[in-house]
Design a protein around this motif. Structure first.
Motif, PDB file in Angstrom:
ATOM      1  N   SER A 273       0.792  -1.348   0.061  1.00  0.00           N
ATOM      2  CA  SER A 273      -0.231  -0.259   0.205  1.00  0.00           C
ATOM      3  C   SER A 273       0.798   1.251  -0.003  1.00  0.00           C
ATOM      4  CB  SER A 273      -0.925   0.043   1.098  1.00  0.00           C
ATOM      5  OG  SER A 273      -0.137   0.004   2.506  1.00  0.00           O
ATOM      6  N   THR A 274       0.017   2.347  -0.429  1.00  0.00           N
ATOM      7  CA  THR A 274       1.001   3.655  -0.560  1.00  0.00           C
ATOM      8  C   THR A 274       0.233   4.604   0.112  1.00  0.00           C
ATOM      9  OG1 THR A 274       1.773   3.288  -3.092  1.00  0.00           O
ATOM     10  CG2 THR A 274       1.749   5.546  -2.029  1.00  0.00           C
ATOM     11  N   MET A 275       1.098   5.322   1.116  1.00  0.00           N
ATOM     12  CA  MET A 275       0.470   6.302   2.096  1.00  0.00           C
ATOM     13  C   MET A 275       0.105   7.353   1.278  1.00  0.00           C
ATOM     14  SD  MET A 275       2.213   7.968   5.571  1.00  0.00           S
ATOM     15  CE  MET A 275       2.348   6.089   6.195  1.00  0.00           C
ATOM     16  N   PRO A 276      -1.196   7.904   1.287  1.00  0.00           N
ATOM     17  CA  PRO A 276      -1.372   9.224   0.685  1.00  0.00           C
ATOM     18  C   PRO A 276      -0.861  10.349   1.180  1.00  0.00           C
ATOM     19  CG  PRO A 276      -3.246   8.384   1.869  1.00  0.00           C
ATOM     20  CD  PRO A 276      -2.197   7.463   1.945  1.00  0.00           C
ATOM     21  N   LEU A 277      -1.035  11.392   0.381  1.00  0.00           N
ATOM     22  CA  LEU A 277      -0.462  12.828   0.754  1.00  0.00           C
ATOM     23  C   LEU A 277      -0.886  13.365   2.116  1.00  0.00           C
ATOM     24  CD1 LEU A 277       0.205  14.693  -2.450  1.00  0.00           C
ATOM     25  CD2 LEU A 277       1.958  13.600  -1.043  1.00  0.00           C
ATOM     26  N   GLY A 405      -8.152 -17.373  -9.575  1.00  0.00           N
ATOM     27  CA  GLY A 405      -8.816 -16.859  -8.461  1.00  0.00           C
ATOM     28  C   GLY A 405      -8.107 -16.677  -7.228  1.00  0.00           C
ATOM     29  N   LEU A 406      -7.122 -16.255  -7.462  1.00  0.00           N
ATOM     30  CA  LEU A 406      -6.080 -16.017  -6.120  1.00  0.00           C
ATOM     31  C   LEU A 406      -6.442 -14.424  -5.680  1.00  0.00           C
ATOM     32  CD1 LEU A 406      -2.682 -17.441  -6.980  1.00  0.00           C
ATOM     33  CD2 LEU A 406      -4.589 -18.532  -5.831  1.00  0.00           C
ATOM     34  N   GLN A 407      -6.545 -14.264  -4.465  1.00  0.00           N
ATOM     35  CA  GLN A 407      -7.178 -12.981  -3.995  1.00  0.00           C
ATOM     36  C   GLN A 407      -6.057 -12.138  -3.453  1.00  0.00           C
ATOM     37  OE1 GLN A 407      -9.972 -13.536  -1.027  1.00  0.00           O
ATOM     38  NE2 GLN A 407     -10.573 -11.195  -0.824  1.00  0.00           N
ATOM     39  N   MET A 408      -5.852 -10.735  -4.092  1.00  0.00           N
ATOM     40  CA  MET A 408      -5.222 -10.016  -3.565  1.00  0.00           C
ATOM     41  C   MET A 408      -5.601  -9.446  -1.999  1.00  0.00           C
ATOM     42  SD  MET A 408      -2.925  -8.864  -5.772  1.00  0.00           S
ATOM     43  CE  MET A 408      -2.584  -7.038  -5.667  1.00  0.00           C
ATOM     44  N   ALA A 409      -4.602  -9.154  -1.409  1.00  0.00           N
ATOM     45  CA  ALA A 409      -4.846  -8.619   0.065  1.00  0.00           C
ATOM     46  C   ALA A 409      -3.993  -7.258   0.365  1.00  0.00           C
ATOM     47  CB  ALA A 409      -4.291  -9.571   1.033  1.00  0.00           C
ATOM     48  N   GLY A 410      -3.282  -6.740  -0.607  1.00  0.00           N
ATOM     49  CA  GLY A 410      -2.753  -5.518  -0.529  1.00  0.00           C
ATOM     50  C   GLY A 410      -2.639  -4.636  -1.741  1.00  0.00           C
ATOM     51  N   GLY A 411      -1.772  -3.582  -1.760  1.00  0.00           N
ATOM     52  CA  GLY A 411      -1.938  -2.581  -2.816  1.00  0.00           C
ATOM     53  C   GLY A 411      -1.150  -3.130  -4.113  1.00  0.00           C
ATOM     54  N   ALA A 412      -1.414  -2.753  -5.154  1.00  0.00           N
ATOM     55  CA  ALA A 412      -0.960  -3.005  -6.419  1.00  0.00           C
ATOM     56  C   ALA A 412      -0.377  -1.862  -7.182  1.00  0.00           C
ATOM     57  CB  ALA A 412      -1.754  -3.983  -7.159  1.00  0.00           C
ATOM     58  N   THR A 413       0.292  -0.867  -6.659  1.00  0.00           N
ATOM     59  CA  THR A 413       0.738   0.068  -7.353  1.00  0.00           C
ATOM     60  C   THR A 413       2.054   0.357  -7.628  1.00  0.00           C
ATOM     61  OG1 THR A 413       1.201   1.539  -5.266  1.00  0.00           O
ATOM     62  CG2 THR A 413      -1.137   1.612  -6.297  1.00  0.00           C
ATOM     63  N   TRP A 419       0.960  -8.822  -2.319  1.00  0.00           N
ATOM     64  CA  TRP A 419       0.563  -9.549  -1.054  1.00  0.00           C
ATOM     65  C   TRP A 419      -1.033 -10.194  -1.115  1.00  0.00           C
ATOM     66  CZ3 TRP A 419       2.918 -10.887   3.321  1.00  0.00           C
ATOM     67  CH2 TRP A 419       2.050 -11.081   4.340  1.00  0.00           C
ATOM     68  N   LEU A 420      -0.785 -11.555  -0.933  1.00  0.00           N
ATOM     69  CA  LEU A 420      -2.031 -12.385  -1.249  1.00  0.00           C
ATOM     70  C   LEU A 420      -2.737 -13.068   0.030  1.00  0.00           C
ATOM     71  CD1 LEU A 420      -0.645 -12.462  -4.055  1.00  0.00           C
ATOM     72  CD2 LEU A 420      -1.925 -14.180  -4.379  1.00  0.00           C
ATOM     73  N   ALA A 421      -4.116 -13.166   0.001  1.00  0.00           N
ATOM     74  CA  ALA A 421      -4.891 -13.612   0.978  1.00  0.00           C
ATOM     75  C   ALA A 421      -4.882 -15.470   0.805  1.00  0.00           C
ATOM     76  CB  ALA A 421      -6.321 -13.113   1.224  1.00  0.00           C
ATOM     77  N   SER A 422      -4.520 -15.935   1.917  1.00  0.00           N
ATOM     78  CA  SER A 422      -4.652 -17.442   1.882  1.00  0.00           C
ATOM     79  C   SER A 422      -5.601 -18.039   2.579  1.00  0.00           C
ATOM     80  CB  SER A 422      -3.326 -17.749   2.440  1.00  0.00           C
ATOM     81  OG  SER A 422      -3.036 -19.324   2.152  1.00  0.00           O
ATOM     82  N   PRO A 423      -6.630 -18.879   1.811  1.00  0.00           N
ATOM     83  CA  PRO A 423      -7.490 -19.488   2.547  1.00  0.00           C
ATOM     84  C   PRO A 423      -7.195 -20.462   3.508  1.00  0.00           C
ATOM     85  CG  PRO A 423      -7.656 -20.062   0.197  1.00  0.00           C
ATOM     86  CD  PRO A 423      -6.607 -18.955   0.569  1.00  0.00           C
ATOM     87  N   VAL A 424      -5.893 -21.058   3.278  1.00  0.00           N
ATOM     88  CA  VAL A 424      -5.558 -22.125   4.229  1.00  0.00           C
ATOM     89  C   VAL A 424      -4.291 -21.717   5.102  1.00  0.00           C
ATOM     90  CG1 VAL A 424      -6.265 -23.905   2.539  1.00  0.00           C
ATOM     91  CG2 VAL A 424      -4.016 -22.790   2.196  1.00  0.00           C
ATOM     92  N   PRO A 425      -3.517 -22.358   5.987  1.00  0.00           N
ATOM     93  CA  PRO A 425      -2.497 -21.578   6.559  1.00  0.00           C
ATOM     94  C   PRO A 425      -1.382 -21.623   5.756  1.00  0.00           C
ATOM     95  CG  PRO A 425      -3.583 -23.338   8.000  1.00  0.00           C
ATOM     96  CD  PRO A 425      -4.601 -23.246   6.667  1.00  0.00           C
ATOM     97  N   SER A 426      -0.703 -20.451   5.584  1.00  0.00           N
ATOM     98  CA  SER A 426       0.265 -20.135   4.412  1.00  0.00           C
ATOM     99  C   SER A 426       1.417 -21.000   4.792  1.00  0.00           C
ATOM    100  CB  SER A 426       0.462 -18.725   4.402  1.00  0.00           C
ATOM    101  OG  SER A 426       0.908 -18.051   5.580  1.00  0.00           O
ATOM    102  N   ARG A 427       1.829 -21.298   5.946  1.00  0.00           N
ATOM    103  CA  ARG A 427       2.993 -21.907   6.388  1.00  0.00           C
ATOM    104  C   ARG A 427       2.953 -23.380   5.834  1.00  0.00           C
ATOM    105  NH1 ARG A 427       6.257 -21.411  12.060  1.00  0.00           N
ATOM    106  NH2 ARG A 427       4.787 -19.983  12.338  1.00  0.00           N
ATOM    107  N   ALA A 428       2.054 -24.040   6.056  1.00  0.00           N
ATOM    108  CA  ALA A 428       1.699 -25.385   5.762  1.00  0.00           C
ATOM    109  C   ALA A 428       1.524 -25.417   3.980  1.00  0.00           C
ATOM    110  CB  ALA A 428       0.430 -26.124   5.974  1.00  0.00           C
ATOM    111  N   LEU A 429       0.994 -24.352   3.655  1.00  0.00           N
ATOM    112  CA  LEU A 429       1.046 -24.302   1.992  1.00  0.00           C
ATOM    113  C   LEU A 429       2.296 -24.085   1.262  1.00  0.00           C
ATOM    114  CD1 LEU A 429      -0.901 -23.638  -0.555  1.00  0.00           C
ATOM    115  CD2 LEU A 429      -0.756 -21.447  -0.075  1.00  0.00           C
TER     116      LEU A 429
END
Length: 483
Positions: A273-277, A405-413, A419-429
């Motif tokens: 994410s980018t912090m606005p002015l 169908g992978l879901q973004m969880a952060g900015g993309a600028t 940064w993506l959301a994981s529907p399963v524990p990401s360490r195990a993934l």
């Protein structure tokens, strides 16, 4: 490569004969693979002179080792470690056991305990390495860098590079950073406001050593750059994580009584994410009102894919509260390990003194080579090549993630990762994907509470080609469906 005579030391107070000591040292060197087949030993004359013994002592030791096939003798050439040696234990008298220092009594392991455990040193063996912070060698101008290194080694400049700079920095490199690199971020600074470091990690360490310690408090973003948390673990200061939102670090959530606040305003790590002015102004106001230093890690400002980049916090700073950290790791290559700090002259003077105690200054040859690389235009050309390649990879990855169908969880600028959301524990993934030749970064190292990272993971595209991205994304999506 010849074995130097200095590799051998004899103990004249030991009960073991000198000839036997020499023979054992050679055997132990071979068994420990310090001495390798084909390496040449010193001449009998040279080794006897170094050890202060008669030549016959060395000659007899060599003769015994030739007879047991540890050494081979070549006419008019000397003695060599045998090519046909078998690494078997020495059949001679075993050396007496010697007591060893109990290092466990001296070490509290506070540094090893704080080390990250999620990195994979052999990441290159994976076909789909979505690893952040590693460079694609194909994008680095090797010929240009080699030419600049040769220039730095030229006789006209070599005399200056061989001297000790006594804590100072290469004036040509400092001048280019001040006039060209910083101005792109809207920052105006003189030489007395700039200090070179061994990368951003070293810069953050210097800052923490000066500003923090027992009885002091600082705030960090949550999630944040794991390397920062590694550093702050050792300072004795109280570290207060502040949860970020879609616009980065919220100034209103920062507690009172702080000495320092660390932020990645332009490209929040790891969410992107980018912090606005407006929020940047509010954060600067808080810094001056509350009297804390604001450390801005501007680690990836060169990679923006959403129009003009926002000005750095340092460019907006009128009260001298911001300490700006920059690095050439992303724009040149990570192994360069050169960065810089821009701050008030009083802080830079203190940081220069601390750096001098630890390492004097970054290597002069590397500084001058980078100065040539920048001033001759190679850096700008390489950055253009990287932006084009990263823009292509970014587009390919966005399309592949949307299709799977992978879901973004952060900015993309901007930046070189998602940064993506994981529907399963990401360490195990991540563990599962390693068995399928895919590397991802699970979210747990980024959070103050590692369990909060189970729902996230990071995918970078700086170290993977565009052609391999779709298949890598398909494998990630398939693993998520299975889990």
């Amino acid at each position: 490569m010849p074995i130097p005579a200095e590799a051998f030391i004899l103990d004249r107070h030991a009960a073991i004969p000198l000839q036997v000591q020499l023979r054992r040292q050679i055997i132990e060197g071979v068994m420990a693979r310090r001495f390798r087949p084909g390496e040449k030993l010193p001449s009998i004359r040279a080794l006897a002179g170094h050890l202060g013994v008669a030549r016959v002592t060395v000659a007899q030791a060599f003769a015994e080792l030739v007879a047991t096939d540890y050494l081979s003798s070549r006419d008019r050439s000397g003695h060599y470690i045998s090519d046909g040696i078998e690494l078997a234990p020495d059949a001679g008298t075993p050396a007496p056991a010697t007591p060893r220092l109990d290092w466990q009594r001296h070490l509290n392991r506070r540094f090893t305990r704080a080390q990250r455990r999620d990195r994979v040193p052999d990441w290159r063996r994976f076909r789909f390495p979505f690893v952040y912070g590693q460079a694609d060698p194909e994008l680095v101008d090797h010929a240009a860098w080699r030419d600049c290194a040769v220039r730095a080694l030229g006789r006209r400049e070599f005399d200056a590079l061989t001297g000790d700079l006594y804590g100072e920095d290469d004036p040509e490199l400092i001048d280019y950073i001040a006039r060209h690199i910083l101005t792109r971020r809207g920052i105006r600074a003189g030489p007395e406001e700039i200090l070179l470091t061994l990368g951003a990690q070293n810069a953050l360490w210097l800052i923490s050593q000066i500003l923090l310690g027992p009885g002091r408090c600082c705030a960090i973003e949550d999630p944040c750059y794991p390397g920062l948390r590694e550093i702050l673990t050792h300072d004795g200061a109280q570290v207060l994580p502040v949860a970020v939102d879609a616009q980065g670090l919220p100034p209103d959530a920062i507690p009172a009584g702080l000495s320092a606040v660390f932020t990645t305003a332009s490209h929040q790590c790891p969410t992107g994410s980018t912090m606005p002015l407006a929020r940047r102004h509010a954060l600067l106001d808080r810094a001056l009102t509350d009297g804390f230093a604001l450390i801005e890690d501007d680690y990836e400002f060169e990679l923006s894919f959403a129009g003009a980049t926002s000005p750095a916090l340092k460019a907006m700073d009128r009260g001298g509260a911001v300490i700006y950290v920059g690095s050439f790791s992303k724009s040149v290559f990570p192994g360069l390990r050169l960065g810089y700090v821009v701050a008030d002259p009083a802080f830079i003077a203190e940081a220069r003194a601390l750096r001098g105690l630890a390492l004097r200054h970054p290597p002069g040859h590397m500084q001058r080579t980078l100065a040539h690389f920048l001033s001759l235009g190679h850096h700008d050309a390489q950055m253009k090549r990287m932006r084009r390649s990263y823009a292509e990879r970014r587009a390919v990855m966005l399309a592949a993630m949307a299709q799977e169908g992978l879901q973004m969880a952060g900015g993309a600028t901007g930046g070189s990762s998602f940064w993506l959301a994981s529907p399963v524990p990401s360490r195990a993934l991540a563990d599962l994907l390693r068995t399928r030749d895919v590397l991802i970064e699970p979210g747990w190292p980024f959070f103050a509470r590692p369990d909060q990272g189970d729902g996230f993971f990071r995918l970078a595209y700086s170290s993977i080609s565009a052609a391999r991205i779709p298949e890598g994304i398909r494998r990630i999506a398939a693993a998520i469906r299975e889990a």
